[in-house]
Design an enzyme around this catalytic site. Structure first.
Site, PDB file in Angstrom:
ATOM      1  N   SER A 229       0.836  -1.190   0.000  1.00  0.00           N
ATOM      2  CA  SER A 229       0.000   0.000   0.000  1.00  0.00           C
ATOM      3  C   SER A 229       0.882   1.255   0.000  1.00  0.00           C
ATOM      4  CB  SER A 229      -0.979  -0.038   1.182  1.00  0.00           C
ATOM      5  OG  SER A 229      -2.017   0.894   1.001  1.00  0.00           O
ATOM      6  N   LYS A 233       4.463   2.047  -2.106  1.00  0.00           N
ATOM      7  CA  LYS A 233       4.959   3.232  -2.796  1.00  0.00           C
ATOM      8  C   LYS A 233       6.398   3.519  -2.358  1.00  0.00           C
ATOM      9  CE  LYS A 233       0.373   5.328  -1.988  1.00  0.00           C
ATOM     10  NZ  LYS A 233      -0.421   4.831  -3.092  1.00  0.00           N
ATOM     11  N   GLN A 271      -7.385   5.909  -7.514  1.00  0.00           N
ATOM     12  CA  GLN A 271      -7.202   7.106  -6.701  1.00  0.00           C
ATOM     13  C   GLN A 271      -6.665   8.241  -7.577  1.00  0.00           C
ATOM     14  OE1 GLN A 271      -4.393   6.940  -3.413  1.00  0.00           O
ATOM     15  NE2 GLN A 271      -5.341   8.719  -2.442  1.00  0.00           N
ATOM     16  N   GLU A 279      -3.643  13.614   0.151  1.00  0.00           N
ATOM     17  CA  GLU A 279      -3.872  12.709   1.284  1.00  0.00           C
ATOM     18  C   GLU A 279      -2.720  12.763   2.284  1.00  0.00           C
ATOM     19  OE1 GLU A 279      -4.460   7.958   2.312  1.00  0.00           O
ATOM     20  OE2 GLU A 279      -4.870   8.664   0.283  1.00  0.00           O
ATOM     21  N   HIS A 360      -6.997  -6.401   0.767  1.00  0.00           N
ATOM     22  CA  HIS A 360      -5.841  -5.509   0.634  1.00  0.00           C
ATOM     23  C   HIS A 360      -4.703  -5.962   1.543  1.00  0.00           C
ATOM     24  CE1 HIS A 360      -3.646  -1.988  -0.390  1.00  0.00           C
ATOM     25  NE2 HIS A 360      -3.923  -1.269   0.686  1.00  0.00           N
TER      26      HIS A 360
END
Length: 412
Positions: A229, A233, A271, A279, A360
Site C-alpha cells: 500500500s 509506494k 485514486q 492525502e 488488501h
C-alpha cells in the site's frame, strides 16, 4: 475505497498483449545477478537542464536523452538513468539528498541503530531485525511498516527481515510546510522533498550502517526492500533510487507507486493524482501542477522501473480494488520491462496481478514461489529468477496504446 470483485482468469502476457519477445526473454537464458555498486553509480554523469517539459499524452521514450539523442549501447544507460533520476526528483518526488557528512550506528542480531549528521544538524532512528535459522551473515529484506509482506517466506528463504518504521524518518499527518521526522530534522520542515523520497533516504542510511559493520550478521551486498500500500509506494521509490538494493518488491502500491501517472485519470475508480497528492505529502511539492495534467510530465513510472534495471524487481498488484489502479500498473511494468529487455536482463523483472483473494495487503499463495525464487536469485545468488508476467484479465493494460517509440537493440 471501492471494490470490484470478479472471477479472475490467468493469462500470460504474451497471449494477452502480444509481447512474445518479453516472455521469450523471461523463460530463456537467465541474466547474471547484477553487481551491487554504490547508491548512485551515475553521480558523475553530466545531466543537462530539462528546460520546459512540454507535453505528451504518450509515455516518454526511456531511451531518448534530454538533448533528443537516443542511447545506443548498454553503457549509455548509466547516464540516461541519471537523467531520469533528475527528472523524477525535479518533477515528482523532490530531491534525495546524497550521502550525509556522517553516518554511524550499529548492527546486532536484533536491531540496527542509525545516527546521521549533516549541515550541522543530527538525527537518528532504529530498526529491529529478525534472523532466519543459521549462523549468517545473512542477506536482508527491509520491510516497510511491518505489514503486508510475507515475512514468513522471506525468513524461510534464508533472508533476514529488517522491520523499518518509515514514519520515524518522514511522518504522515503533517502539512507540507511543516514536515516532521529524521529527514526533515536535517533538511528542514519546509523541504520540498516528499515523504516517499525521505523514506527512501532512510533505507539508504540503514544500508550505510550495514556496510560499516563487520559483516558478521548482515551481508551489505545483498539487500532487498518490500512493503504494501503506501509502504509499497515507498519500497518502489527506494529500490529505484539506491542501486545497492539488489531486489525491489512493491506490493499493491497504487497511485504514487508503480501505476503510470498518465493512466490514472482514465482508469475508473483509481485514486486520483490530486487525491494522492493531498492525502499525505507523499509526492514532492513540485508535483502539484501535474495532478491535473500528467501529460505535462517529462517522466513517468515505466522509467522509474527502468531505473531499477537490471537489478531484481518483483511487482505485485491487486486487481480487485479499483482504487489501486492495477491496469495502469500493468502498463508501467510492460514499459519498464522494455528497458530490462534492452539491457539483456528480461528475466530480472516479474509482475503478478492475477490473484484470487482481493483483500488488501493479504499474504497470497500465488506470490510465494516467485518470492522465494527472487530471494534465492538476487539475494542468495542461487537458482533462477521467476521472470514471469501474470496479468489479471480484468486489469490488463496495452502498452501499444501508450507508446510511440520502439525499443532499441543496445550493443555492448
Amino acid at each position: 475505497m471501492r471494490f470490484q470483485r470478479y472471477r479472475p482468469r490467468m493469462l500470460m502476457v504474451a497471449a494477452l498483449l502480444g509481447v512474445a519477445s518479453l516472455m521469450t526473454t523471461a523463460v530463456g537464458a537467465q541474466a547474471a545477478v547484477p553487481t551491487v555498486g554504490g547508491e548512485d553509480d551515475g553521480a558523475d554523469c553530466a545531466v543537462p537542464s530539462p528546460g520546459n517539459p512540454g507535453g505528451n499524452a504518450k509515455l516518454p521514450d526511456p531511451f531518448t536523452r534530454i538533448d533528443g539523442t537516443r542511447v545506443t549501447t548498454k553503457d549509455d544507460w548509466r547516464c540516461r538513468r541519471s537523467e531520469i533520476k533528475k527528472l523524477a526528483e525535479t518533477y515528482v518526488y523532490g530531491e534525495k539528498h546524497g550521502a550525509p557528512q556522517s553516518v554511524s550506528g550499529s548492527v546486532s542480531r536484533t536491531g540496527i541503530s542509525v545516527n546521521v549528521s549533516d549541515q550541522g544538524k543530527s538525527a537518528g532512528f532504529s530498526a529491529s531485525v529478525q534472523l532466519p535459522s543459521g549462523s549468517g551473515p545473512f542477506p536482508a529484506v527491509v520491510v516497510f511498516g511491518g505489514f503486508g509482506a510475507d515475512t514468513a517466506t522471506i525468513l524461510a528463504s534464508g533472508a533476514a527481515v529488517i522491520n523499518y518504521d518509515p514514519l520515524a524518518v518522514g511522518k504522515e499527518g503533517t502539512p507540507r510546510n511543516n514536515k516532521q521526522g529524521a529527514y526533515y530534522s536535517l533538511y528542514g520542515s519546509s523541504s520540498s522533498t516528499g515523504l516517499l523520497m525521505a523514506w527512501a533516504w532512510g533505507v539508504s542510511r540503514i544500508i550505510d550502517v550495514i556496510e560499516q559493520s563487520d559483516g558478521s550478521v548482515l551481508d551489505a551486498g545483498a539487500t532487498g526492500v518490500t512493503g504494501c500500500s503506501r509502504y509499497g509506494k515507498g519500497a518502489f521509490v527506494t529500490g529505484a533510487f539506491d542501486q545497492r538494493i539488489a531486489l525491489t518488491m512493491p506490493i499493491e502500491s497504487g497511485t504514487a507507486g508503480a501505476p503510470i501517472f498518465r493512466g490514472i485519470p482514465g482508469e475508473s475508480g483509481s485514486q486520483p493524482l490530486s487525491s494522492a497528492y493531498s492525502e499525505q505529502p507523499w509526492f514532492g511539492d513540485a508535483f502539484n501542477p501535474y495532478t491535473g495534467n500528467p501529460n505535462g510530465l517529462p517522466v513517468d513510472t515505466h522509467e522509474i522501473i527502468g531505473m531499477v534495471a537490471p537489478r531484481g524487481l518483483f511487482l505485485m498488484e491487486n486487481p480487485h480494488i479499483d482504487w489501486l489502479g492495477a491496469r495502469s500498473g500493468s502498463v508501467a511494468a510492460l514499459g519498464g520491462a522494455e528497458v530490462y529487455k534492452a539491457l539483456g536482463a528480461g528475466a530480472n523483472i516479474s509482475y503478478w496481478s492475477d490473484i484470487q483473494d482481493g483483500t488488501h495487503c493479504a499474504v497470497r499463495s500465488e506470490w510465494k514461489a516467485p518470492l522465494q525464487q527472487s530471494i534465492q536469485k538476487f539475494l542468495l545468488n542461487t537458482g533462477s529468477a521467476p521472470g514471469v508476467f501474470r496479468v489479471s484479465a480484468g486489469k490488463s493494460g496495452d502498452l501499444g496504446q501508450w507508446r510511440d517509440w520502439q525499443t532499441p537493440e543496445l550493443t555492448g
